[in-house]
Scaffold this active site. Structure first.
Site, mmCIF file in Angstrom:
data_model
loop_
_atom_site.group_PDB
_atom_site.id
_atom_site.type_symbol
_atom_site.label_atom_id
_atom_site.label_comp_id
_atom_site.label_asym_id
_atom_site.label_seq_id
_atom_site.Cartn_x
_atom_site.Cartn_y
_atom_site.Cartn_z
ATOM 1 N N TYR A 1 0.872 -1.170 0.000
ATOM 2 C CA TYR A 1 0.000 0.000 0.000
ATOM 3 C C TYR A 1 0.908 1.219 0.000
ATOM 4 O O TYR A 1 1.435 1.639 1.029
ATOM 5 C CB TYR A 1 -0.922 -0.030 1.223
ATOM 6 C CG TYR A 1 -1.811 1.177 1.382
ATOM 7 C CD1 TYR A 1 -2.435 1.767 0.282
ATOM 8 C CD2 TYR A 1 -2.043 1.730 2.639
ATOM 9 C CE1 TYR A 1 -3.248 2.872 0.423
ATOM 10 C CE2 TYR A 1 -2.868 2.833 2.801
ATOM 11 C CZ TYR A 1 -3.465 3.402 1.694
ATOM 12 O OH TYR A 1 -4.276 4.504 1.832
ATOM 13 N N HIS B 1 -12.302 1.287 -3.954
ATOM 14 C CA HIS B 1 -11.519 0.531 -4.930
ATOM 15 C C HIS B 1 -12.280 -0.739 -5.297
ATOM 16 O O HIS B 1 -13.134 -1.206 -4.531
ATOM 17 C CB HIS B 1 -10.173 0.102 -4.345
ATOM 18 C CG HIS B 1 -9.247 1.221 -4.012
ATOM 19 N ND1 HIS B 1 -8.082 1.463 -4.711
ATOM 20 C CD2 HIS B 1 -9.287 2.137 -3.018
ATOM 21 C CE1 HIS B 1 -7.448 2.492 -4.163
ATOM 22 N NE2 HIS B 1 -8.166 2.918 -3.139
ATOM 23 N N ASP C 1 -2.303 -1.272 -4.010
ATOM 24 C CA ASP C 1 -2.648 0.110 -4.331
ATOM 25 C C ASP C 1 -1.351 0.904 -4.412
ATOM 26 O O ASP C 1 -0.755 1.230 -3.395
ATOM 27 C CB ASP C 1 -3.570 0.657 -3.241
ATOM 28 C CG ASP C 1 -3.933 2.114 -3.436
ATOM 29 O OD1 ASP C 1 -3.483 2.719 -4.433
ATOM 30 O OD2 ASP C 1 -4.656 2.657 -2.579
#
Length: 251
Positions: A105, A242, A144
């Site tokens: 992330y 998302h 991500d």
């Protein structure tokens, strides 16, 4: 082998929005999540006996965090890059016999770009980390990455130039990563596909109009390219700002 990555933007909230239904339906060998927003002991996630669970929690409560659920027992597990203590819970690395698997992330540069310099340092460290692993065995990294790499990866490219996640500096760092021996698996299969995104603002009507960004990726060592059989973005799956992304490779 099938892999799934999903920024759930709070796993407990996502559980109330169909997370387990999607988890069971996808039947992945490895399923990873970002932005769990959990501390140890705050959740008892029953995924069945076939999955081992690995969690990296942020020190700050309700912030960041990653997890990997795997049917394949890893040879080793590492939390953070190198041997550093990483207080935001952003990376987990599992070592398997034939490859490394990483979920990540990436830090956001923030709307005012106040964290951009820190973000660029992170990008250099992350690229170096993957390169060092890649010297030993192929790498699959997902999560991500908080950047829309090309104009094709964002709905309104012109009006977003210079904004967090679409700055010249962030996009160049992604180019540098790919130039270091890695591929964007989705673009490898679908180099010209448009209007496919993985994140949408929570502002009213934005997702319905598909005004999105593709900022979630499976990145793989270039030598795995011939093993990739499918890469998808499950845009119709709700439960977060998302949507999940998937990668299938020959085992």
């Amino acid at each position: 082998m099938k892999f799934v990555s999903w920024n759930v933007n709070g796993l407990r909230a996502s559980l109330n929005k169909g997370f387990l239904d999607y988890f069971k339906e996808t039947d992945a060998d490895i399923f990873c999540v970002q932005e769990t927003k959990l501390q140890e002991g705050q959740i008892n996630l029953d995924l069945g006996e076939s999955y081992e669970q690995y969690w990296n929690y942020a020190v700050k409560k309700g912030y960041s965090g990653t997890a990997i659920f795997t049917r394949i027992r890893p040879l080793s597990v590492r939390y953070g890059m190198e041997e550093d203590f990483e207080s935001e819970g952003r990376i987990i690395t599992l070592e398997f016999e034939h490859f490394y698997f990483i979920t990540v992330y990436t830090p956001n540069a923030k709307r005012d770009l106040s964290r951009l310099e820190e973000r660029l340092v992170w990008e250099d460290r992350f690229r170096h980390y993957l390169q060092q692993l890649d010297k030993q065995k192929p790498v699959i990294a997902c999560g991500d990455l908080n950047v829309a790499h090309q104009e094709i990866d964002i709905k309104n490219a012109k009006s977003n130039h210079g904004n967090s996640g679409f700055t010249k500096e962030e996009r160049e760092k992604m180019t540098n990563l790919l130039d270091a021996g890695f591929i964007d698996t989705y673009r490898h299969l679908y180099p010209e596909r448009t209007d496919i995104y993985s994140w949408w603002s929570n502002m009213p009507g934005v997702r319905a109009r598909n005004v999105g960004w593709r900022i979630d990726y499976f990145i793989a060592s270039a030598r795995l390219a011939s093993s990739i059989t499918d890469a998808q973005i499950d845009c119709d799956i709700l439960g977060s700002d998302h949507c999940p992304i998937t990668l299938t490779i020959t085992s």
